[in-house]
Enzyme design. Structure first.
Site, PDB file in Angstrom:
ATOM      1  N   ASN A  83      33.514  38.176  35.104  1.00 12.92           N
ATOM      2  CA  ASN A  83      34.475  38.621  36.116  1.00 12.92           C
ATOM      3  C   ASN A  83      33.686  39.391  37.173  1.00 12.92           C
ATOM      4  O   ASN A  83      33.251  40.514  36.915  1.00 12.92           O
ATOM      5  CB  ASN A  83      35.521  39.517  35.425  1.00 12.92           C
ATOM      6  CG  ASN A  83      36.428  40.233  36.406  1.00 12.92           C
ATOM      7  OD1 ASN A  83      36.471  39.908  37.587  1.00 12.92           O
ATOM      8  ND2 ASN A  83      37.179  41.216  35.911  1.00 12.92           N
ATOM      9  N   LYS A 113      34.729  40.631  39.884  1.00 11.32           N
ATOM     10  CA  LYS A 113      35.530  41.639  40.587  1.00 11.32           C
ATOM     11  C   LYS A 113      35.292  41.520  42.106  1.00 11.32           C
ATOM     12  O   LYS A 113      35.091  40.417  42.598  1.00 11.32           O
ATOM     13  CB  LYS A 113      35.227  43.041  40.048  1.00 11.32           C
ATOM     14  CG  LYS A 113      35.348  43.087  38.510  1.00 11.32           C
ATOM     15  CD  LYS A 113      35.328  44.455  37.929  1.00 11.32           C
ATOM     16  CE  LYS A 113      35.499  44.381  36.413  1.00 11.32           C
ATOM     17  NZ  LYS A 113      35.603  45.670  35.785  1.00 11.32           N
ATOM     18  N   HIS A 142      44.635  42.146  34.626  1.00 11.29           N
ATOM     19  CA  HIS A 142      43.469  43.020  34.423  1.00 11.29           C
ATOM     20  C   HIS A 142      43.903  44.478  34.619  1.00 11.29           C
ATOM     21  O   HIS A 142      44.747  44.766  35.469  1.00 11.29           O
ATOM     22  CB  HIS A 142      42.355  42.646  35.409  1.00 11.29           C
ATOM     23  CG  HIS A 142      41.067  43.334  35.074  1.00 11.29           C
ATOM     24  ND1 HIS A 142      40.831  44.637  35.405  1.00 11.29           N
ATOM     25  CD2 HIS A 142      39.971  42.895  34.395  1.00 11.29           C
ATOM     26  CE1 HIS A 142      39.621  44.978  34.952  1.00 11.29           C
ATOM     27  NE2 HIS A 142      39.085  43.942  34.343  1.00 11.29           N
ATOM     28  N   GLU A 168      42.608  46.840  36.103  1.00 10.95           N
ATOM     29  CA  GLU A 168      42.463  47.345  37.478  1.00 10.95           C
ATOM     30  C   GLU A 168      43.653  46.914  38.344  1.00 10.95           C
ATOM     31  O   GLU A 168      44.078  47.647  39.235  1.00 10.95           O
ATOM     32  CB  GLU A 168      41.117  46.871  38.066  1.00 10.95           C
ATOM     33  CG  GLU A 168      39.960  47.648  37.426  1.00 10.95           C
ATOM     34  CD  GLU A 168      38.646  46.906  37.332  1.00 10.95           C
ATOM     35  OE1 GLU A 168      38.452  45.894  38.022  1.00 10.95           O
ATOM     36  OE2 GLU A 168      37.791  47.357  36.535  1.00 10.95           O
ATOM     37  N   GLU A 226      40.802  44.440  26.439  1.00 11.01           N
ATOM     38  CA  GLU A 226      39.862  45.270  27.186  1.00 11.01           C
ATOM     39  C   GLU A 226      40.344  46.720  27.186  1.00 11.01           C
ATOM     40  O   GLU A 226      41.182  47.101  28.023  1.00 11.01           O
ATOM     41  CB  GLU A 226      39.771  44.796  28.635  1.00 11.01           C
ATOM     42  CG  GLU A 226      39.287  43.376  28.800  1.00 11.01           C
ATOM     43  CD  GLU A 226      38.670  43.155  30.176  1.00 11.01           C
ATOM     44  OE1 GLU A 226      37.503  42.775  30.226  1.00 11.01           O
ATOM     45  OE2 GLU A 226      39.359  43.402  31.176  1.00 11.01           O
ATOM     46  N   GLY A 276      33.304  49.315  32.288  1.00  7.45           N
ATOM     47  CA  GLY A 276      32.349  49.892  33.233  1.00  7.45           C
ATOM     48  C   GLY A 276      31.785  51.236  32.820  1.00  7.45           C
ATOM     49  O   GLY A 276      31.184  51.938  33.631  1.00  7.45           O
ATOM     50  N   SER A 294      32.275  46.720  28.858  1.00  9.49           N
ATOM     51  CA  SER A 294      30.874  47.098  28.641  1.00  9.49           C
ATOM     52  C   SER A 294      30.112  46.153  27.715  1.00  9.49           C
ATOM     53  O   SER A 294      29.193  46.575  27.015  1.00  9.49           O
ATOM     54  CB  SER A 294      30.775  48.549  28.142  1.00  9.49           C
ATOM     55  OG  SER A 294      31.207  49.429  29.155  1.00  9.49           O
TER      56      SER A 294
HETATM   57  P1  PGA Z   1      32.610  45.617  32.386  1.00  8.02           P
HETATM   58  O1  PGA Z   1      34.018  45.056  32.895  1.00  8.02           O
HETATM   59  O2  PGA Z   1      31.942  44.534  31.584  1.00  8.02           O
HETATM   60  O3  PGA Z   1      31.854  45.963  33.637  1.00  8.02           O
HETATM   61  O4  PGA Z   1      32.908  46.822  31.525  1.00  8.02           O
HETATM   62  C1  PGA Z   1      34.789  44.206  32.088  1.00  8.02           C
HETATM   63  C2  PGA Z   1      36.067  43.823  32.795  1.00  8.02           C
HETATM   64  O5  PGA Z   1      36.654  44.672  33.484  1.00  8.02           O
HETATM   65  O6  PGA Z   1      36.521  42.670  32.682  1.00  8.02           O
END
Ligand code: PGA
Length: 252
Positions: free
Chosen positions: A10, A12, A93, A95, A164, A170, A209
């Site tokens: 992803n 983003k 997601h 976010e 997640e 992150g 992560s």
């Molecule tokens: P990350 O993000 O691997 O940077 O922690 C995962 C995600 O938000 O899908």
């Protein structure tokens, strides 16, 4: 749906046309691991170019609007993603849920619109740190699944769920193997309750992560059918190591 491990990057809100070189390198790496299904979700601006640049991997969106077209400035519909060459889209997601106020009902409508447009769906769920600390993680995720999973005939066939934990995204922190195993098992039980036998075929990805160092351990956990990878999917070398870890877990 395939039962191969599914490794999805992803990107983003990252990536310009110059980064198509990374996508090409990821595509070449994916060709070396035919027992792993690999995909990238770049920003919408790169979907058409990426689809043309790669051969082996899936290309998808990160979100979609519920309507096919109309006066929705700034939005992209599932029908448009499909027209651009996308195979799938991510919906729900954290976010989007947190920063755009997306409710479970909206996420469900997006998942259903995406499937109606011919896209597969990766539907994301996950608890916040406060919810985990207060012992509510499984209840929160169960509520999100109940409210946001698509309903209808044969919807399970084009579906993956990504667990997640919000606090792991992150941050470099990941839950314990025990906690991932318990959550994925609970999600599996709920998928079977909702979809019957078809619920046993839905892949449940772990996200948050995931990197080249921890991927093998996470992918070996029961009911972890792949990974949704953010930061570590932006550079081909690191992402390729994750694909390789999935390839090995398949051989084991
Ligand atoms: P990350 O993000 O691997 O940077 O922690 C995962 C995600 O938000 O899908």
């Amino acid at each position: 749906m395939s039962n191969l491990p599914y490794i999805v990057g992803n990107w983003k809100m990252n990536g310009s046309r110059a980064m198509l070189a990374e996508a090409r390198a990821i595509d070449r790496a994916a060709a070396r691991f035919p027992k792993v299904q690999v995909a990238l979700a770049p920003p919408a601006t790169l979907i058409i170019a990426m689809r043309e640049a790669v051969q082996e991997i899936g290309v998808g969106g990160q979100d979609c609007h519920i309507e096919a077209s109309g006066a929705f400035t700034g939005d992209v519909s599932a029908v448009m993603l499909r027209d651009a060459g996308a195979d799938f889209t991510i919906v729900g997601h954290s976010e989007r849920r947190a920063l755009h106020g997306e409710s479970d009902a909206l996420v469900r409508a997006k998942a259903e619109a995406a499937q109606a447009a011919g896209l597969s769906v990766i539907l994301c769920v996950g608890e916040t740190e406060a919810q985990r600390d207060s012992g509510k993680a499984e209840d929160v995720v169960a509520g999100q699944l109940d409210g946001s999973l698509p309903r209808g005939d044969e919807v399970a066939a084009g579906l993956a769920v990504a667990y997640e934990p919000v606090w792991a995204i992150g941050t470099g922190r990941v839950p314990s193997v025990k906690d991932v195993r318990a959550m994925h098992k609970a999600i599996r039980t709920q998928l079977i309750t909702i979809y019957g036998e078809a619920g046993s075929e839905v892949r449940i990805l772990y996200g948050g992560s995931v990197n080249a160092k921890n991927a093998a351990k996470l992918l070996a956990i029961d009911e972890v059918g792949g990974a949704l990878v953010g930061g570590a999917s932006l550079v081909a070398e690191g992402f390729t190591a994750i694909i390789g870890a999935a390839g090995q877990s398949e051989e084991a």
